[in-house]
Design an enzyme around this catalytic site. Structure first.
Site, PDB file in Angstrom:
ATOM      1  N   ASP A  28       0.806  -1.226   0.000  1.00  0.00           N
ATOM      2  CA  ASP A  28       0.000   0.000   0.000  1.00  0.00           C
ATOM      3  C   ASP A  28       0.839   1.277   0.000  1.00  0.00           C
ATOM      4  OD1 ASP A  28       0.818  -0.536   2.569  1.00  0.00           O
ATOM      5  OD2 ASP A  28      -1.133  -0.227   3.503  1.00  0.00           O
ATOM      6  N   GLU A  51       9.198 -10.581  -1.326  1.00  0.00           N
ATOM      7  CA  GLU A  51      10.243  -9.554  -1.337  1.00  0.00           C
ATOM      8  C   GLU A  51      11.650 -10.151  -1.260  1.00  0.00           C
ATOM      9  OE1 GLU A  51       6.471  -7.712   0.305  1.00  0.00           O
ATOM     10  OE2 GLU A  51       7.615  -9.556   0.689  1.00  0.00           O
ATOM     11  N   HIS A 115      -0.731   0.803  10.655  1.00  0.00           N
ATOM     12  CA  HIS A 115      -0.421  -0.567  10.263  1.00  0.00           C
ATOM     13  C   HIS A 115       0.988  -0.646   9.677  1.00  0.00           C
ATOM     14  CE1 HIS A 115      -1.728   1.199   6.451  1.00  0.00           C
ATOM     15  NE2 HIS A 115      -1.142   0.195   5.815  1.00  0.00           N
ATOM     16  N   HIS A 116       1.587  -1.793   9.698  1.00  0.00           N
ATOM     17  CA  HIS A 116       2.965  -2.053   9.272  1.00  0.00           C
ATOM     18  C   HIS A 116       3.995  -1.421  10.209  1.00  0.00           C
ATOM     19  CE1 HIS A 116       1.276  -3.898   5.878  1.00  0.00           C
ATOM     20  NE2 HIS A 116       1.469  -2.997   4.943  1.00  0.00           N
ATOM     21  N   GLY A 411      26.042 -17.246   1.346  1.00  0.00           N
ATOM     22  CA  GLY A 411      25.617 -18.641   1.429  1.00  0.00           C
ATOM     23  C   GLY A 411      24.186 -18.867   1.891  1.00  0.00           C
ATOM     24  N   ASP A 441      17.371 -30.137  -4.106  1.00  0.00           N
ATOM     25  CA  ASP A 441      15.964 -30.307  -3.754  1.00  0.00           C
ATOM     26  C   ASP A 441      15.600 -29.544  -2.489  1.00  0.00           C
ATOM     27  OD1 ASP A 441      17.653 -32.020  -2.381  1.00  0.00           O
ATOM     28  OD2 ASP A 441      16.264 -33.714  -2.367  1.00  0.00           O
ATOM     29  N   ASN A 468      18.983 -35.308  -4.110  1.00  0.00           N
ATOM     30  CA  ASN A 468      19.760 -36.238  -3.290  1.00  0.00           C
ATOM     31  C   ASN A 468      19.117 -36.451  -1.923  1.00  0.00           C
ATOM     32  OD1 ASN A 468      20.341 -33.666  -2.334  1.00  0.00           O
ATOM     33  ND2 ASN A 468      22.461 -33.690  -3.029  1.00  0.00           N
ATOM     34  N   GLY A 470      17.462 -34.516   0.332  1.00  0.00           N
ATOM     35  CA  GLY A 470      17.669 -33.687   1.513  1.00  0.00           C
ATOM     36  C   GLY A 470      18.866 -32.780   1.426  1.00  0.00           C
ATOM     37  N   GLU A 474      24.675 -30.297   4.307  1.00  0.00           N
ATOM     38  CA  GLU A 474      24.636 -30.276   5.766  1.00  0.00           C
ATOM     39  C   GLU A 474      24.932 -31.649   6.352  1.00  0.00           C
ATOM     40  OE1 GLU A 474      22.081 -27.825   7.742  1.00  0.00           O
ATOM     41  OE2 GLU A 474      21.976 -26.334   6.144  1.00  0.00           O
TER      42      GLU A 474
END
Length: 551
Positions: A28, A51, A115-116, A411, A441, A468, A470, A474
Site C-alpha cells: 500500500d 520480497e 499498520h505495518h 551462502g 531439492d 539427493n 535432503g 549439511e
C-alpha cells in the site's frame, strides 16, 4: 526550467545507468511508485512472489548486466522480508538500489498507531536496520533536496559496489522537482591514484617480476568481477602470459577458454596440480582477493606474504608493505604497459575435468558436472545454489563470455532461484546465451515460487534439480542420518505445470541413469522452452572438490 516528479527523476536516473527492470511486491505504501514504474517508457515492473526473492532477483540482474539491480518494497513488512537478500548483496559486493515506499511525511513525523509499524512509534526502526546492510541511505523528506539525495546514493551504489536504500513517502511520489540535473550524467569516475606513489609501486612490482622471471602466477578473485576490472585483467594476462587461476568467487572473471588458464585454486581442496603450481611459484600476483573461509578452502591458502603481491580496489600490497589508495583499476593498465613480454613461459598442467569412466549406469556427482558442462556454450549464464551445486559447478570449465554466480560468502540457500530470475531477464536484455540453474531439492523448496514468475515473463532457463533426498551439504557438516537433514520429496516434474498459467510452455524430465541424461542432453530441441530436469543422485554423494574440503 523543465520539471518532473521525484518518482520520475529516480526512474530516469535508473534508466540512464542501464536499469531496465525493477523487481518487487506491491504494497500500500509503494503502490503509487509501482504505478509510475509501469508507466515509464524504459524501466519495467517485474512482480515477484515475495520480497526476499525480489532482492535475490535484483542481485542476479546486477551480476549479469553489470549495472545496479533495483527492487521496490513497502514500509516495514515488505522491506524486512527483503533484508536477507540485501545483506547478501552487501557481503558479496553487488550494487542494488532498494526503494521503500513509506507513509506520508507528516505521518513519518507524527508517528500515529499505523499498520505495518511496531505499535510503539518507532517508525525509524526499519531504516536503522537497513543501515547495517547498505553503503548509503536517502531518507527523502522534501522536494528541494530529493534530486541531489537520489544522485548521491546512486553514485555511492555504483562506485562502492554495494546496496543503497531510498525511502519514498507516498505524498512525495508526485512532488514536482527540477529535471535540469538529469541533463548531466552522473559521474562514476574512480579517482586517479597518487602519481608519485603509483610510480614507486609500479617500479617495485616490475622489479619483483623481473627477479622471479618465469615463476610468476596470477590468481583472480571476486573483486575483479565486482569492481569491473576484468577487461584490464584480460589485457594484463595477454601481455604477460602468466599462468592464471581463479578463486571460487572469481569464477568467470577470466576467460576459461584461455590457453594459460589453470583452474580453480581454493587452498587444500584444489586439484594437486593446481596447488603445486601456485604454491611452488616464486611470485604470486593476487587480483581482487576475498579471503573468506569457503573461498580459501577453510583458510588453507598457502600464500606467504614474502611472495605475494595483492591488487585491491583501494590499496596495493607488496609483501609486507601496504600502499593505501593505490587501486587496481588504474594500476593494472600501467603495469601491463611496463612489464615486458616474457622470454620464456612457466610450464603448467592443462586444466581439465574429464568425465570419469564408471562401470555402473547410475548418475554420480563426479560424472554429472563435467557431463553437463560439456553442453555449455559461449555467453551462457550459470547460476548455482549454496550446497553441492556450488561445489560441483567449480569443476566445469566455462565457455568464453559466460557469467557464473553463486553465494560463496553469504551462502543463503534458495538464493539461486530468485537470482536466476534476475539473471535470465538480464541475459535476455543483453542478448546472451541460455541461463542454467543448478539447485538442490532442499534449496529449491525455499524459493520455488519464482519459477512462476519466470514463466510469466516468458523466460526459458534450464533448471537442474539435484535430488539427493535432503540437505546433503549439511549431512557433510553434521548429522548425516539425522531427520533434520531430510525433506519432503516433492513431485518435482509436476512443479512447472502447477506454477504456470494455461499459456506457459514448459517441459519436465526425471533422469536417474547416465544413459537417460545423455539422451536428454542430446535432443536437438532440449531447452527451447523453460525446462526442469530432476537428476536423481545418491544421498551421500558429493562433487570431488567438496570431498577434498573434508580431507
Amino acid at each position: 526550467m523543465s520539471t518532473t516528479t521525484i518518482s520520475g527523476y529516480l526512474l530516469d536516473r535508473l534508466a540512464q545507468i542501464g536499469v531496465e527492470s525493477v523487481f518487487g511486491v506491491p504494497g500500500d505504501f509503494s503502490l503509487q511508485f509501482v504505478e509510475k514504474i509501469v508507466d515509464h517508457k524504459i524501466v519495467e515492473w517485474v512482480g515477484a512472489c515475495n520480497e526476499l526473492n525480489a532482492a535475490y532477483a535484483a542481485d542476479g540482474y546486477s551480476r549479469v548486466k553489470g549495472v545496479p539491480g533495483c527492487l521496490s518494497t513497502t514500509f516495514g513488512v515488505g522491506e524486512l522480508s527483503a533484508i536477507n537478500g540485501i545483506a547478501g548483496s552487501f557481503a558479496e559486493r553487488v550494487p542494488v538500489v532498494h526503494v521503500v515506499g513509506t507513509p506520508p511525511t507528516e505521518q513519518m513525523k507524527d508517528k500515529p498507531l499505523l499498520h505495518h509499524t511496531l505499535g510503539n512509534g518507532h517508525f525509524e526502526a526499519y531504516s536503522k536496520a537497513a543501515e547495517h546492510f547498505v553503503v548509503a541511505s536517502a531518507i527523502l523528506s522534501e522536494p528541494s533536496t530529493a534530486g541531489a539525495e537520489i544522485d548521491r546514493v546512486l553514485i555511492d551504489c555504483v562506485t562502492k559496489f554495494r546496496p543503497v536504500y531510498i525511502t519514498l513517502p507516498t505524498d512525495l511520489v508526485n512532488a514536482v522537482v527540477s529535471a535540469t540535473p538529469l541533463q548531466i550524467p552522473l559521474d562514476f569516475t574512480i579517482p586517479e591514484n597518487d602519481t608519485a606513489t603509483e610510480a614507486a609501486v609500479l617500479d617495485v612490482i616490475v622489479k619483483q617480476v623481473s627477479t622471479a622471471q618465469d615463476r610468476v602466477v596470477v590468481i583472480v578473485d571476486g573483486c575483479a568481477l565486482r569492481y569491473g576490472v576484468t577487461g584490464e585483467v584480460k589485457d594484463f594476462l595477454r601481455k604477460t602470459k602468466f599462468p592464471v587461476f581463479v578463486a571460487p568467487m572469481g569464477k568467470s572473471a577470466v576467460d576459461e577458454s584461455y590457453e594459460r588458464f589453470g583452474g580453480v585454486y581454493a587452498g587444500r581442496p584444489s586439484l594437486p596440480a593446481v596447488k603445486q603450481t601456485i604454491e611452488q611459484a616464486t611470485l604470486i600476483i593476487s587480483i581482487g582477493a576475498i579471503c573468506s573461509d569457503i573461498n580459501t578452502g577453510g583458510f588453507s591458502h598457502e600464500l606467504p606474504k614474502t611472495k605475494l603481491i595483492e591488487l585491491h580496489s583501494d590499496r596495493t600490497e607488496v609483501f609486507h608493505a601496504v600502499y593505501p589508495r593505490i587501486g587496481m583499476k588504474h594500476l593494472l593498465p600501467k603495469l601491463t604497459t611496463k612489464l615486458p613480454t616474457p622470454a620464456s613461459l612457466m610450464p603448467m598442467t592443462s586444466y581439465a575435468y574429464p568425465v570419469p569412466e564408471e562401470e555402473h549406469d547410475g548418475i554420480t556427482q563426479p560424472w554429472l558436472w563435467p557431463t553437463v558442462g560439456s553442453h555449455f556454450r559461449p555467453g551462457d549464464v550459470i547460476v548455482a545454489d549454496t550446497g553441492t551445486s556450488a561445489f560441483g559447478t567449480l569443476d566445469i570449465r566455462m565457455k568464453s563470455g559466460s557469467v557464473y554466480m553463486t553465494q560463496t560468502l553469504w551462502g543463503s540457500i534458495g538464493y539461486s532461484v530468485g537470482a536466476a530470475l534476475g539473471a535470465a531477464l538480464a541475459a535476455r536484455q543483453c542478448k546472451m546465451g541460455k541461463t542454467y540453474l543448478f539447485v538442490g531439492d532442499g534449496s529449491l523448496q525455499l524459493t520455488v515460487q519464482e519459477l512462476s514468475t519466470m514463466m510469466h515473463l516468458g523466460l526459458k532457463p534450464i533448471i537442474f534439480v539435484i535430488n539427493n533426498s535432503g540437505y546433503t551439504i549439511e549431512r557433510f557438516l553434521h548429522g548425516p542420518t539425522q531427520s533434520f537433514n531430510d525433506i519432503v520429496n516433492w513431485k518435482w516434474t509436476k512443479l512447472l505445470d502447477a506454477l504456470s498459467d494455461e499459456k506457459a510452455m514448459s517441459e519436465s524430465y526425471k533422469v536417474a541413469t547416465k544413459t537417460e541424461l545423455d539422451q536428454l542432453l542430446s535432443k536437438p530441441d532440449f531447452g527451447k522452452v523453460i525446462t526442469l530436469v530432476e537428476v536423481v543422485v545418491p544421498m551421500f554423494d558429493a562433487p570431488p572438490i567438496l570431498r577434498r574440503y573434508r580431507q
